[in-house]
Design a protein around this motif. Structure first.
Motif, PDB file in Angstrom:
ATOM      1  N   CYS A  46       0.833  -1.443   0.061  1.00 52.66           N
ATOM      2  CA  CYS A  46      -0.032   0.144  -0.112  1.00 52.66           C
ATOM      3  C   CYS A  46       1.147   1.102  -0.071  1.00 52.66           C
ATOM      4  CB  CYS A  46      -1.305  -0.037   1.015  1.00 52.66           C
ATOM      5  SG  CYS A  46      -0.424   0.268   2.956  1.00 52.66           S
ATOM      6  N   PHE A  47       0.265   2.305  -0.110  1.00 53.53           N
ATOM      7  CA  PHE A  47       1.140   3.663  -0.116  1.00 53.53           C
ATOM      8  C   PHE A  47      -0.100   4.663   0.640  1.00 53.53           C
ATOM      9  CE2 PHE A  47       2.439   1.779  -4.303  1.00 53.53           C
ATOM     10  CZ  PHE A  47       3.290   2.519  -4.817  1.00 53.53           C
ATOM     11  N   PRO A  48       0.847   4.324   2.291  1.00 50.58           N
ATOM     12  CA  PRO A  48      -0.239   5.297   3.155  1.00 50.58           C
ATOM     13  C   PRO A  48       0.197   6.986   2.395  1.00 50.58           C
ATOM     14  CG  PRO A  48       1.302   3.917   4.308  1.00 50.58           C
ATOM     15  CD  PRO A  48       1.566   3.890   2.783  1.00 50.58           C
ATOM     16  N   THR A  49      -1.457   7.202   3.061  1.00 51.69           N
ATOM     17  CA  THR A  49      -1.939   8.806   2.353  1.00 51.69           C
ATOM     18  C   THR A  49      -1.901   9.904   3.354  1.00 51.69           C
ATOM     19  OG1 THR A  49      -2.772   7.723   0.273  1.00 51.69           O
ATOM     20  CG2 THR A  49      -3.080  10.007   0.080  1.00 51.69           C
ATOM     21  N   VAL A  50      -0.515  10.855   3.392  1.00 52.56           N
ATOM     22  CA  VAL A  50      -0.184  11.962   3.929  1.00 52.56           C
ATOM     23  C   VAL A  50      -1.412  12.975   3.187  1.00 52.56           C
ATOM     24  CG1 VAL A  50       1.084  13.904   5.632  1.00 52.56           C
ATOM     25  CG2 VAL A  50       1.462  11.303   5.253  1.00 52.56           C
ATOM     26  N   ILE A  51      -2.478  13.677   3.913  1.00 56.90           N
ATOM     27  CA  ILE A  51      -3.632  14.876   2.960  1.00 56.90           C
ATOM     28  C   ILE A  51      -2.640  16.839   4.159  1.00 56.90           C
ATOM     29  CG2 ILE A  51      -4.721  13.077   2.588  1.00 56.90           C
ATOM     30  CD1 ILE A  51      -6.367  14.987   4.654  1.00 56.90           C
ATOM     31  N   THR A  52      -3.112  17.532   3.123  1.00 56.43           N
ATOM     32  CA  THR A  52      -3.204  18.537   3.371  1.00 56.43           C
ATOM     33  C   THR A  52      -2.830  18.898   4.894  1.00 56.43           C
ATOM     34  OG1 THR A  52      -3.790  19.144   1.349  1.00 56.43           O
ATOM     35  CG2 THR A  52      -4.111  21.141   3.143  1.00 56.43           C
ATOM     36  N   ASN A  53      -2.221  19.630   5.152  1.00 53.47           N
ATOM     37  CA  ASN A  53      -2.501  19.807   7.225  1.00 53.47           C
ATOM     38  C   ASN A  53      -0.878  21.364   7.162  1.00 53.47           C
ATOM     39  OD1 ASN A  53      -2.375  20.035   9.421  1.00 53.47           O
ATOM     40  ND2 ASN A  53      -2.412  16.942   9.591  1.00 53.47           N
ATOM     41  N   SER A  54      -0.655  21.522   8.119  1.00 54.69           N
ATOM     42  CA  SER A  54       0.821  21.742   8.457  1.00 54.69           C
ATOM     43  C   SER A  54       1.893  21.991   7.970  1.00 54.69           C
ATOM     44  CB  SER A  54       0.549  22.606   9.368  1.00 54.69           C
ATOM     45  OG  SER A  54       1.162  21.820  10.271  1.00 54.69           O
ATOM     46  N   ASP A  55       2.953  22.485   7.294  1.00 57.65           N
ATOM     47  CA  ASP A  55       3.971  21.751   7.317  1.00 57.65           C
ATOM     48  C   ASP A  55       4.993  20.756   8.215  1.00 57.65           C
ATOM     49  OD1 ASP A  55       3.401  23.629   5.009  1.00 57.65           O
ATOM     50  OD2 ASP A  55       5.294  25.177   5.934  1.00 57.65           O
ATOM     51  N   GLN A  56       4.733  21.344   9.372  1.00 52.75           N
ATOM     52  CA  GLN A  56       5.478  20.929  10.635  1.00 52.75           C
ATOM     53  C   GLN A  56       4.096  19.200  10.884  1.00 52.75           C
ATOM     54  OE1 GLN A  56       7.933  21.095  11.814  1.00 52.75           O
ATOM     55  NE2 GLN A  56       7.916  19.313  12.959  1.00 52.75           N
ATOM     56  N   ALA A  57       2.939  19.596  10.855  1.00 54.67           N
ATOM     57  CA  ALA A  57       2.394  18.024  10.507  1.00 54.67           C
ATOM     58  C   ALA A  57       3.179  17.295   9.729  1.00 54.67           C
ATOM     59  CB  ALA A  57       0.652  18.640  10.856  1.00 54.67           C
ATOM     60  N   ILE A  58       2.938  17.812   8.070  1.00 52.72           N
ATOM     61  CA  ILE A  58       3.173  16.903   7.130  1.00 52.72           C
ATOM     62  C   ILE A  58       4.623  16.069   7.593  1.00 52.72           C
ATOM     63  CG2 ILE A  58       3.505  16.505   4.689  1.00 52.72           C
ATOM     64  CD1 ILE A  58       1.840  18.223   4.516  1.00 52.72           C
TER      65      ILE A  58
END
Length: 387
Positions: A84-96
């Motif tokens: 799988c490809f865990p998906t990281v979505i729009t967030n603060s620069d630090q949270a990403i």
């Protein structure tokens, strides 16, 4: 290890020999005077290009609980997902950055996470700021493409970002897309308000995929031209769709499958509430949400507004086959061999000698698919226990 099963594509009984993590041989089984009705169906493991979480675990809520990433991978084996490809979505620069660092750390410390994660999908923040096209992404963190920032995130991930979803409506998007392509990152168009000309320019620069085509879009748009027609018409774009029966009507799925052919792929885009019992939950994105017994996830105060996908790839395969939109082999390939081929993974070889032994065994029970066993690199990692 040797398995006897019915080949998912040919319908014929086969014997599969697995050795040292790969398929050593696949031989036909002579069925004269032999009852094969008890054999399960064997197929390649599923490969999900877009998954936000599962069973209460969320790739977008930081900090991650200890050992969360490996736990998600193990639970996905129960759904036949072997990569799988865990998906990281729009967030603060630090949270990403923190999310990417956490996935990278898990891959370094846990072999299960390392082997189960084929890459990271970064969905945003370089998407459309417009309502509708932006979907549930937080407008406060949407921004134009920034190569320096992306490089910082890629370093945090240990080079694991393999897919990025963006909108080419931003100025200088083509240059950013070209740099991503040159550095081995697949660019997917999604959550966009781009003009057909901007989409064409993005494709020329190297964009090759459409993220959940037909979703993350305006409720109303020009009849033609518009960004959905343009993505369908671009021969170099592969199309991902969510085929859970809620995100797209059958007519749209049928058109995508016919137009894109072997370039059509299924994704789950599942959120953390997938795999949980029906009920009312609180989501950090949608607030109070309802997961129905049928598997639809919607806002508590408006059942017509979806709050994400709560169904896995098996549900998508069930839906398109039950609705006669695709044959079983074709539907399964949309969620396994094709996604692997598109991302140039070793599992693109499917059920062939020398391919990784990422396999599943299942049965069709009426309209449902009942998964029985999952193998990762030739090792049995899931066995359904009879009740």
């Amino acid at each position: 290890m040797n398995l006897k099963a019915i080949h998912y594509a040919t319908g014929e009984p086969v014997s599969i020999c697995m050795e040292q993590g790969v398929i050593k041989s696949i031989e036909p089984v002579k069925s004269e005077n032999r009852d094969t009705s008890e054999l399960a169906i064997v197929a390649p493991g599923l490969v999900d290009l877009q998954i936000n979480g599962y069973a209460g675990h969320d790739f977008n809520q930081v900090p991650y609980p200890d050992k969360m990433v490996g736990e998600v991978i193990r639970k996905l084996w129960q759904e036949g997902v072997t990569s799988c490809f865990p998906t990281v979505i729009t967030n603060s620069d630090q949270a990403i950055q923190e999310a990417l660092e956490s996935i990278a750390l898990a891959c370094r410390q846990d072999p299960v996470a390392d082997h189960g994660i084929a890459g990271i999908h970064l969905e945003g923040p370089f998407i459309s700021p417009n309502d509708g096209a932006r979907g549930a992404h937080n407008c406060d963190y949407v921004r134009p493409p920034n190569w320096e920032l992306f490089n910082r995130w890629q370093e945090a991930s240990g080079g694991r970002i393999r897919i990025i979803t963006l909108s080419p409506e931003w100025p200088n998007s083509a240059q950013f897309i070209s740099k991503c392509t040159e550095n081995g990152v697949t660019v997917s168009i999604g959550h966009t308000s781009a003009t057909p000309e901007q989409i064409a320019e993005a494709v020329e620069a190297g964009a090759r995929m459409s993220t959940h085509l037909g979703n993350g879009a305006h409720l109303m748009m020009p009849r033609h031209p518009n960004y959905i027609w343009e993505q369908l018409a671009q021969d170099r774009l592969w199309s991902c769709v969510i085929a859970d029966g809620f995100h797209l009507p059958d007519q749209v799925l049928k058109v995508v499958f016919k137009v894109k052919g072997a370039q059509a792929m299924l994704v789950s885009d599942a959120v953390s509430l997938s795999g949980l019992p029906a009920g009312t939950y609180t989501s950090h994105i949608g607030g109070s949400v309802v997961l129905t017994p049928e598997g639809k996830l919607h806002l508590a105060d408006n059942e017509n507004l979806l709050a994400g996908s709560a169904q896995m790839l098996l549900r998508g395969i069930e839906h398109v086959t039950n609705r006669n939109l695709a044959e079983l082999a074709d539907a399964w390939d949309m969620a396994s061999v094709r996604t692997s081929r598109f991302m140039k993974l070793p599992t693109a070889a499917g059920l062939t000698p020398g391919a990784p032994a990422d396999l599943v065994l299942f049965r069709r029970e009426g309209s449902r698919i009942r998964l029985e066993r999952t193998f990762k690199s030739g090792k049995q990692v899931f066995l359904r226990e009879e009740t």
